[in-house]
Design an enzyme around this catalytic site. Structure first.
Site, mmCIF file in Angstrom:
data_model
loop_
_atom_site.group_PDB
_atom_site.id
_atom_site.type_symbol
_atom_site.label_atom_id
_atom_site.label_comp_id
_atom_site.label_asym_id
_atom_site.label_seq_id
_atom_site.Cartn_x
_atom_site.Cartn_y
_atom_site.Cartn_z
ATOM 1 N N GLU A 151 2.009 -0.761 -8.393
ATOM 2 C CA GLU A 151 1.619 -1.618 -7.262
ATOM 3 C C GLU A 151 1.452 -3.085 -7.664
ATOM 4 O OE1 GLU A 151 -1.784 0.296 -5.410
ATOM 5 O OE2 GLU A 151 -0.459 1.633 -4.288
ATOM 6 N N GLU A 307 3.281 7.970 -3.597
ATOM 7 C CA GLU A 307 1.901 8.466 -3.561
ATOM 8 C C GLU A 307 1.530 8.798 -2.120
ATOM 9 O OE1 GLU A 307 -1.053 5.854 -5.206
ATOM 10 O OE2 GLU A 307 0.235 5.265 -6.872
HETATM 11 C C1 GLA Z 1 -3.121 3.343 -5.290
HETATM 12 C C2 GLA Z 1 -2.854 3.427 -6.782
HETATM 13 C C3 GLA Z 1 -3.329 4.698 -7.407
HETATM 14 C C4 GLA Z 1 -4.657 5.114 -6.840
HETATM 15 C C5 GLA Z 1 -4.544 5.245 -5.346
HETATM 16 C C6 GLA Z 1 -5.817 5.717 -4.682
HETATM 17 O O1 GLA Z 1 -2.065 3.694 -4.508
HETATM 18 O O2 GLA Z 1 -1.504 3.229 -7.105
HETATM 19 O O3 GLA Z 1 -3.412 4.484 -8.800
HETATM 20 O O4 GLA Z 1 -5.613 4.174 -7.178
HETATM 21 O O5 GLA Z 1 -4.252 3.982 -4.816
HETATM 22 O O6 GLA Z 1 -5.647 5.900 -3.301
#
Ligand code: GLA
Ligand code: ZN
Length: 666
Positions: A151, A307
């Protein structure tokens, strides 16, 4: 290549590096992954301090073991580069790797995503560790894909970044005279006489020059991109056949992800919608919009949902558990909109630390006898029946123009309705007119190809960058239909207003209107607009326009200087038509207006049967997904006999979809 595996990837973030002291859990993980029908694991995302516990001291043994275990269990490893967080020794020895906040103060060591985008030391260190990973695992049977960092986000205001910013500005603008002109620096006596006088926008510094703020966002985007390119250089060299992705965030505004699209093989994003235990129609529309935004970045090529949570998150005020079925439907929606993966954050809950109460497939109890685990395994079994969609591209005849740079400009200008610009919401509303009818639609930036579409809605396109007006003009002249709204064509790429009447840049003749004034309405105050025999409410922002060749399709029914002026116009231009909706409409108007055009243009929905409110459909390859977000049972009447792929049965006629239910029809 449109697909990298024959199956839908099912897996998620896996952190065996947190469990090195209780390694028996690793074998248990493999057993549980088989049970959950998980075929991949994303490893190493935040593993740097275990991989390189001291400078130049490497420890890959644990990762070798994990990679081997994954391979022997037939699982794909999505191997991450570790730059999202760094070991303490590095920050201690090289403070320049840490980020400097807007205040000018350097952050101390801690958290993650806390690195300078420019630091030569950090770039060198990340490239070096990435090179070692690539060399070590290049021939490993588990290595499937690279997951770059995590991210990418935020910005750095350190001196290295300021210097890089000035160099970037010199390249962009050439001369200070040009920069002074384009930033309108005669205002408040801001003409620069040396490049060194320029620095990043700051709360206690320059924050009233929109062009500077735009330039800084563009620079930050470029700096993240060049950081990324530096990360992938050794991977491309050593593992040219291994695809590369980096996980992006929803409608994050800090950088323009579009810039990454040419340099990633697979677009991937992290999906955390606001699902509830009730009617999820609104959230489903918003999430569908985001799926389509990411899918459109690579022209309809499948993306990965890198994710999602299998149950709850931990970062909301109230992290409510959801009924079984909600997350499953969410996963199916991703696949329906073009995802070739359903991945979770996270496989196993951490025992300690900040995210120990974030949902995971494996809970602290440690076994498979949990509701969430069973839900995931059930979904896994469904995903195994969807090989037919893997690699299938989505094409659409209609598009919503949602442009990141425009969103910045909309946020930065001072004036008109300052509280309710709502650019995302506005675009999602226009999107919904198509989504609720089951019409495939792309979500594109102003730089993407227009010509493949028959209809483009470009709400609130305030910023029209150089060349864009010409492309819109060509598109409409060539037979396309274009919908613009209030505050269209106001400013160029540096937020310099167009002179000579809005919509500017040459669009006035395309729309056949001149927007003379823009009015702002209070909360709860409405102007009325008549259109097609009905009356609609106009809220927040209304242009007062003159038809200059366009036909009025609707008029303001509001007293004073508005009265009788056109509120909706249509202009025949070349072989196409340009529509101007002078006000901010509510959903009913958008639905009726777009519905009329869809009918007239015979743009076909994916399903040949009517959809009740809250039920959405998407076709991918040979499969038609029918999804019930309405929060209660819904009935659909199928137009013919289908094979219900998930349930393995033949279906026809009236079918009841339970709450959060779905059908996958062939
Ligand atoms: C983000 C991060 C993960 C985690 C999630 C929690 O998407 O990439 O590492 O922290 O949030 O929701
Ligand atoms: Zn920096």
């Amino acid at each position: 290549m449109d697909k990298y595996y024959d199956r839908i990837i099912h897996g998620g973030d896996y952190n065996p590096d947190q469990w090195v002291d209780t390694k028996e859990i690793w074998d248990e993980d493999m057993r549980l992954m088989d049970l959950a029908k998980v075929n991949s694991a994303t490893v190493g995302i935040f593993a740097w301090s275990l991989l390189e516990p001291e400078e130049g001291v490497y420890n890959f043994g644990w990762l070798d073991e994990i990679m081997d275990k994954l391979a022997s269990h037939g699982k794909k490893a999505i191997l991450a580069t570790p730059s999202g967080a760094r070991p303490p020794w590095m920050a201690q020895k090289y403070p320049e790797v840490l980020r400097v906040e807007e205040s000018g103060v350097r952050n101390e060591y801690g958290v993650r995503h806390n690195h300078c985008l420019t630091s030569p030391v950090y770039r060198e260190k990340t490239a070096a560790i990435n090179r070692m990973l690539a060399q070590r695992y290049k021939d490993h049977p588990a290595l499937f894909m690279w997951h770059i960092s995590n991210e990418y986000s935020g910005e750095c205001h350190c001196e290295l970044c300021q210097k890089a910013f000035r160099e970037w500005l010199q390249k962009e603008y050439g001369t200070l005279d040009r920069l002074n002109f384009k930033w309108w620096n005669g205002f408040w006596s801001h003409r620069f006489t040396s490049w060194d006088q320029i620095s990043s926008p700051k709360y206690r510094g320059e924050n009233h020059v929109p062009a500077l703020r735009l330039a800084w966002r563009r620079f930050t985007t470029q700096q993240h991109l060049s950081f990324y390119l530096n990360e992938i250089a050794p991977l491309r060299e050593i593992t040219p056949d291994v695809p590369v992705t980096t996980n992006m965030m929803r409608l994050y505004k800090g950088i323009d992800y579009h810039s990454f699209a040419p340099y990633v093989d697979v677009i991937s994003w992290d999906n955390y919608p606001d699902w509830t235990n009730g009617d999820n129609t609104e959230s489903a529309n918003e999430t569908a919009f985001v799926h389509d935004y990411f899918r459109s970045m690579k022209d309809g090529k499948p993306f990965y949902m890198m994710e999602s949570t299998p149950s709850i998150v931990n970062w909301k005020g109230v992290n409510r558990q959801l009924k079984s079925g909600v997350q499953e439907l969410s996963a199916i929606q991703a696949v329906a909109h073009g995802a070739d993966s359903v991945q979770y954050f996270q496989w196993r809950k951490s025992r300690g630390g900040h995210e120990k109460f974030h949902g995971a497939v494996v809970d602290h109890v440690g076994h498979e006898n949990t509701r969430v685990f069973r839900d995931v395994a059930r979904l896994g079994a469904v995903l195994e029946k969807l090989d037919a969609v893997v690699g299938a591209r989505t094409t659409a005849k209609a598009a919503i123009l949602y442009d990141r740079e425009n969103s910045w400009a909309v946020d930065f200008f001072c004036g008109y309705h300052r509280d309710r610009r709502d650019y995302d919401k506005v675009c999602e509303r226009w999107y919904r007119a198509f989504w609720s009818r089951g019409i495939p639609v792309d979500v594109i930036s102003a730089d993407q190809d227009f010509d493949r579409y028959d209809l483009i809605a470009a709400p609130f396109l305030y910023m029209v960058r150089a060349g864009t007006a010409e492309r819109i003009e060509r598109y409409v002249r060539g037979g396309g239909r274009w919908i613009g709204t209030y505050l269209t064509g106001i400013a160029d790429e540096d937020d310099l207003c167009y002179l000579g009447g809005f919509p500017g840049g040459g669009l006035r003749k395309v729309f056949g209107v001149w927007a003379e004034e823009t009015d702002s309405l209070d909360e709860g105050e409405y102007n009325l607009v008549s259109f097609g025999g009905r009356t609609y409410r106009a809220e927040y922002t209304c242009d007062v326009i003159h038809a200059e060749g366009a036909t009025a399709l609707g008029e303001y029914r509001t007293a004073s200087y508005y009265a009788g002026t056109p509120a909706v116009t249509k202009n025949a231009y070349g072989n196409g038509e340009a529509y101007y909706v002078a006000f901010r409409p509510q959903q009913d108007f958008i639905d009726d207006f777009c519905g009329g055009l869809i009918d007239e243009m015979q743009i076909q929905p994916d399903a040949a049967f009517p959809l009740p409110e809250g039920v959405s459909t998407r076709k991918r390859g040979e499969l038609l997904f029918v999804m019930n977000f309405g929060g209660e049972e819904k009935t659909v009447v199928l137009d013919r006999e289908y094979r219900d792929v998930a349930a393995d049965r033949t279906v026809s006629g009236e079918i009841t979809l339970p709450e959060n239910g779905y059908l996958i029809l062939r």
